[in-house]
Design a protein around this motif. Structure first.
Motif, PDB file in Angstrom:
ATOM      1  N   PHE A  60      43.549  60.402  43.152  1.00 33.14           N
ATOM      2  CA  PHE A  60      43.926  59.195  43.886  1.00 33.14           C
ATOM      3  C   PHE A  60      43.207  59.123  45.228  1.00 33.14           C
ATOM      4  CE2 PHE A  60      47.741  59.698  41.150  1.00 33.14           C
ATOM      5  CZ  PHE A  60      47.632  58.496  40.456  1.00 33.14           C
ATOM      6  N   VAL A  61      43.052  60.254  45.869  1.00 33.31           N
ATOM      7  CA  VAL A  61      42.343  60.290  47.154  1.00 33.31           C
ATOM      8  C   VAL A  61      40.876  59.932  46.946  1.00 33.31           C
ATOM      9  CG1 VAL A  61      41.639  61.775  49.073  1.00 33.31           C
ATOM     10  CG2 VAL A  61      43.946  61.970  48.122  1.00 33.31           C
ATOM     11  N   ILE A  62      40.261  60.466  45.904  1.00 31.68           N
ATOM     12  CA  ILE A  62      38.858  60.166  45.610  1.00 31.68           C
ATOM     13  C   ILE A  62      38.688  58.679  45.311  1.00 31.68           C
ATOM     14  CG2 ILE A  62      37.002  60.553  43.944  1.00 31.68           C
ATOM     15  CD1 ILE A  62      38.017  63.467  43.756  1.00 31.68           C
ATOM     16  N   TYR A  63      39.625  58.086  44.552  1.00 31.77           N
ATOM     17  CA  TYR A  63      39.555  56.664  44.237  1.00 31.77           C
ATOM     18  C   TYR A  63      39.621  55.826  45.514  1.00 31.77           C
ATOM     19  CZ  TYR A  63      40.312  52.263  41.819  1.00 31.77           C
ATOM     20  OH  TYR A  63      40.170  50.987  41.357  1.00 31.77           O
ATOM     21  N   ILE A  64      40.529  56.173  46.416  1.00 30.33           N
ATOM     22  CA  ILE A  64      40.662  55.419  47.664  1.00 30.33           C
ATOM     23  C   ILE A  64      39.418  55.585  48.535  1.00 30.33           C
ATOM     24  CG2 ILE A  64      41.978  55.287  49.825  1.00 30.33           C
ATOM     25  CD1 ILE A  64      44.481  55.931  48.099  1.00 30.33           C
ATOM     26  N   VAL A  65      38.868  56.787  48.581  1.00 35.99           N
ATOM     27  CA  VAL A  65      37.634  57.012  49.352  1.00 35.99           C
ATOM     28  C   VAL A  65      36.487  56.185  48.774  1.00 35.99           C
ATOM     29  CG1 VAL A  65      35.883  58.751  49.910  1.00 35.99           C
ATOM     30  CG2 VAL A  65      38.302  59.271  50.226  1.00 35.99           C
ATOM     31  N   LEU A  66      36.356  56.165  47.450  1.00 38.23           N
ATOM     32  CA  LEU A  66      35.313  55.343  46.836  1.00 38.23           C
ATOM     33  C   LEU A  66      35.547  53.855  47.090  1.00 38.23           C
ATOM     34  CD1 LEU A  66      34.794  57.159  43.415  1.00 38.23           C
ATOM     35  CD2 LEU A  66      33.261  57.128  45.379  1.00 38.23           C
ATOM     36  N   TRP A  67      36.802  53.430  47.111  1.00 39.13           N
ATOM     37  CA  TRP A  67      37.142  52.047  47.395  1.00 39.13           C
ATOM     38  C   TRP A  67      36.636  51.666  48.789  1.00 39.13           C
ATOM     39  CZ3 TRP A  67      42.881  50.118  46.782  1.00 39.13           C
ATOM     40  CH2 TRP A  67      42.944  48.752  46.992  1.00 39.13           C
ATOM     41  N   VAL A  68      36.781  52.575  49.732  1.00 36.28           N
ATOM     42  CA  VAL A  68      36.345  52.306  51.103  1.00 36.28           C
ATOM     43  C   VAL A  68      34.823  52.401  51.227  1.00 36.28           C
ATOM     44  CG1 VAL A  68      36.438  53.211  53.463  1.00 36.28           C
ATOM     45  CG2 VAL A  68      38.541  53.043  52.096  1.00 36.28           C
ATOM     46  N   LEU A  69      34.202  53.366  50.543  1.00 35.81           N
ATOM     47  CA  LEU A  69      32.769  53.622  50.730  1.00 35.81           C
ATOM     48  C   LEU A  69      31.852  52.708  49.933  1.00 35.81           C
ATOM     49  CD1 LEU A  69      32.629  57.521  50.800  1.00 35.81           C
ATOM     50  CD2 LEU A  69      32.515  55.929  52.717  1.00 35.81           C
ATOM     51  N   ILE A  70      32.264  52.291  48.741  1.00 36.05           N
ATOM     52  CA  ILE A  70      31.396  51.452  47.901  1.00 36.05           C
ATOM     53  C   ILE A  70      31.505  50.010  48.397  1.00 36.05           C
ATOM     54  CG2 ILE A  70      30.942  50.586  45.585  1.00 36.05           C
ATOM     55  CD1 ILE A  70      32.098  53.173  44.486  1.00 36.05           C
ATOM     56  N   PRO A  71      30.384  49.416  48.797  1.00 39.61           N
ATOM     57  CA  PRO A  71      30.444  48.037  49.311  1.00 39.61           C
ATOM     58  C   PRO A  71      30.708  47.034  48.188  1.00 39.61           C
ATOM     59  CG  PRO A  71      28.183  48.759  49.168  1.00 39.61           C
ATOM     60  CD  PRO A  71      29.041  49.958  48.798  1.00 39.61           C
ATOM     61  N   SER A  72      31.314  45.923  48.564  1.00 39.44           N
ATOM     62  CA  SER A  72      31.541  44.832  47.631  1.00 39.44           C
ATOM     63  C   SER A  72      30.269  44.012  47.491  1.00 39.44           C
ATOM     64  CB  SER A  72      32.688  43.962  48.126  1.00 39.44           C
ATOM     65  OG  SER A  72      33.050  43.018  47.164  1.00 39.44           O
ATOM     66  N   GLU A  73      30.123  43.342  46.360  1.00 43.74           N
ATOM     67  CA  GLU A  73      28.932  42.485  46.164  1.00 43.74           C
ATOM     68  C   GLU A  73      28.917  41.334  47.128  1.00 43.74           C
ATOM     69  OE1 GLU A  73      27.411  42.644  41.608  1.00 43.74           O
ATOM     70  OE2 GLU A  73      29.041  41.285  42.028  1.00 43.74           O
TER      71      GLU A  73
END
Length: 58
Positions: A45-58
């Motif tokens: 869950f922590v990794i998912y949230i970190v990726l949510w923050v780090l991966i930019p939206s289109e």
């Protein structure tokens, strides 16, 4: 291919869709693997949230 969260084909935040698009996989497969991995102990869950923050939206 860039790693970015698509505006369409999102379920929660688009992280699984972004990973699937980057590696040419089916988004449903990545979602199922993500849910199954959450059944195991670990920081999924922590990794998912970190990726949510780090991966930019289109």
């Amino acid at each position: 291919m860039n790693l970015s969260r698509p505006r369409s084909n999102r379920v929660i935040a688009g992280v699984c869709s972004a990973v699937a698009n980057r590696f040419g996989w089916n988004p449903t497969t990545v979602r199922v693997l993500t849910v199954l991995s959450c059944l195991l102990p670990g920081p999924q869950f922590v990794i998912y949230i970190v990726l949510w923050v780090l991966i930019p939206s289109e």
